[in-house]
Design an enzyme around this catalytic site. Structure first.
Site, PDB file in Angstrom:
ATOM      1  N   LYS A   1       0.840  -1.194   0.000  1.00 38.72           N
ATOM      2  CA  LYS A   1       0.000   0.000   0.000  1.00 38.72           C
ATOM      3  C   LYS A   1       0.873   1.241   0.000  1.00 38.72           C
ATOM      4  CE  LYS A   1      -3.957  -2.230   0.265  1.00 38.72           C
ATOM      5  NZ  LYS A   1      -5.006  -2.170  -0.767  1.00 38.72           N
TER       6      LYS A   1
ATOM      7  N   HIS B   1      -9.255 -11.746  -8.991  1.00 41.07           N
ATOM      8  CA  HIS B   1      -9.746 -10.562  -8.302  1.00 41.07           C
ATOM      9  C   HIS B   1     -11.110 -10.228  -8.891  1.00 41.07           C
ATOM     10  CE1 HIS B   1     -10.093  -6.574  -6.615  1.00 41.07           C
ATOM     11  NE2 HIS B   1      -8.997  -6.768  -5.910  1.00 41.07           N
TER      12      HIS B   1
END
Length: 414
Positions: free
Chosen positions: A150, A268
């Site tokens: 992140k 995903h």
């Protein structure tokens, strides 16, 4: 085909055959329609009906049959001959196509499917499924663990690799690209692939554990096939695909290429909520997961059973379907992700079990001690949970977990 009417697609006494694809819909008729009229139009539009009387001399009867109505729930049975075997885009064009926009219904949602053996076996299913936990990682009784560096985009390659190395060394099994990181100038695909896998090799040597990388190959189909080849050349065990935005035909093509290399597919589900978030319209996540399994993904995100930051459908029920027998096709490993941190692991495992992948992003990298300590804390929470030891007790001699518990406790983020 003269004289066929909408009513010919309604037979509440019909018993579906073993070869029928049986679909359940939530239907809310338009104001000028009763339920039987709406149900017959759903069956007609999704098979071989039309609004006008036709004049043809010969045709094959491929009519679907609306065979049950229970409140707002309508069951439609489709004959096997309607479908092109092994062609998921064609199947979905029938059962989730024009019917979603018909004026005859105010709302319609494809809730569930019962897949007949013939149609199901025309698809390859997963190459590995949940067996990746043992075949790739030798994880024993614990869930495998994953993380995404992140922020999800913006990290240059060297920083992305550094974060991945820290996570692997802390006890994470899988480094994962996020859904919108592919081949941007700040972090090119080839550089990220080769440098991450070099760091993976170092982490394996240092920890004595298997590690892997979910590299995002999402693109138009020919580029994805090239990236599958590149991943295989570099010795990667996985590729990741944004299966909804890419499209199911492309997923099927990638599945074939991955089998040639013995590579698993991590799915995903970005954009899934465009279909499944509104409870009375669209396509359920349950059906999206079914389609993904038939097309051959090995792992797919299914939610956190209402513990994380994202809205979830029936995570537990979807996971159970992914594990269930489907005419001999392999199962799928569910992935729990979205707002997870170490303090949520015991409750998550109590709801979804250990045959899962647990993915945490901010719940690792937001640890006050950084990524390495955050990864250790998640692994410690997982080990404690599998061993049946309360987290506060385990944290007494595991400082990384103690710090994580002090920061987040057992609260669910929003």
């Amino acid at each position: 085909m003269t004289g066929i009417t909408y009513e010919d697609f309604l037979d509440l006494g019909y018993e579906p055959s073993d070869s029928d694809l049986v679909c359940e819909f939530h239907v809310e008729p338009a104001a000028d329609m009763d339920m039987e009229a709406a149900a017959s139009r759903v069956a007609s539009e999704s098979s071989n009906g039309t609004w006008a009387e036709l004049h043809v001399e010969e045709f094959v009867d491929l009519s679907a049959t609306a065979c049950a109505i229970d409140g707002s729930r309508v069951t439609v049975a489709y004959p096997a001959e309607l479908f092109d075997p092994g062609n998921m885009p064609q199947v979905l064009s029938c059962i989730a196509g024009n019917i979603m926009g018909m004026k005859a219904v105010d709302r319609i949602r494809l809730l569930d499917c019962t897949w007949p053996a013939g149609l199901a076996r025309s698809f390859p299913g997963p190459q590995f499924g949940s067996a990746v936990r043992q075949e790739v990682f030798d994880a024993g009784d614990r869930p495998i663990l994953a993380t995404v560096p992140k922020p999800k985009v913006g990290l240059p390659t060297d920083e992305h690799v550094r974060v991945g190395r820290e996570a692997w060394l802390g006890g994470i099994d899988l480094l994962k690209d996020d859904e919108n990181l592919t081949d941007q100038s700040f972090n090119p695909f080839d550089d990220r692939l080769t440098e991450s896998l070099a760091a993976r090799d170092e982490a394996e040597e240092e920890t004595g554990e298997m590690k892997s990388y979910l590299v995002n190959i999402t693109d138009e189909t020919s580029a994805m096939l090239e990236r599958v080849d590149r991943a295989a050349e570099e010795g990667c065990e996985y590729v990741m695909v944004d299966v909804v935005t890419t499209g199911w035909g492309a997923v099927q093509t990638v599945r074939d290429a991955c089998e040639n290399h013995g590579i698993a597919i991590h799915a995903h589900r970005a954009m899934h909520a465009a279909f499944d978030r509104i409870e009375d319209h669209g396509v359920s996540m349950r059906v999206v997961a079914q389609v993904a399994r038939l097309c051959g993904v090995d792992q797919i995100h299914t939610g956190t059973a209402d513990l994380g930051k994202l809205a979830n459908e029936d995570t537990v029920g979807i996971n159970e379907w992914l594990y269930s027998d489907l005419h001999g096709l392999n199962d799928v490993l569910p992935v729990a992700s979205g707002g997870l941190h170490p303090g949520l692991v015991p409750e998550l495992v109590s709801r979804v079990g250990t045959n899962v992948c647990i993915q945490a992003g901010g719940g690792i990298h937001g640890h006050p001690g950084g990524t390495h300590d955050g990864a250790k804390a998640l692994r410690q929470a997982t080990d404690a949970t599998v061993a049946g030891v309360p987290l506060d007790e385990y944290a007494s001699d595991h400082p990384e977990l103690a710090v994580a518990m002090g920061k987040w406790g057992t609260e669910t983020p929003r």
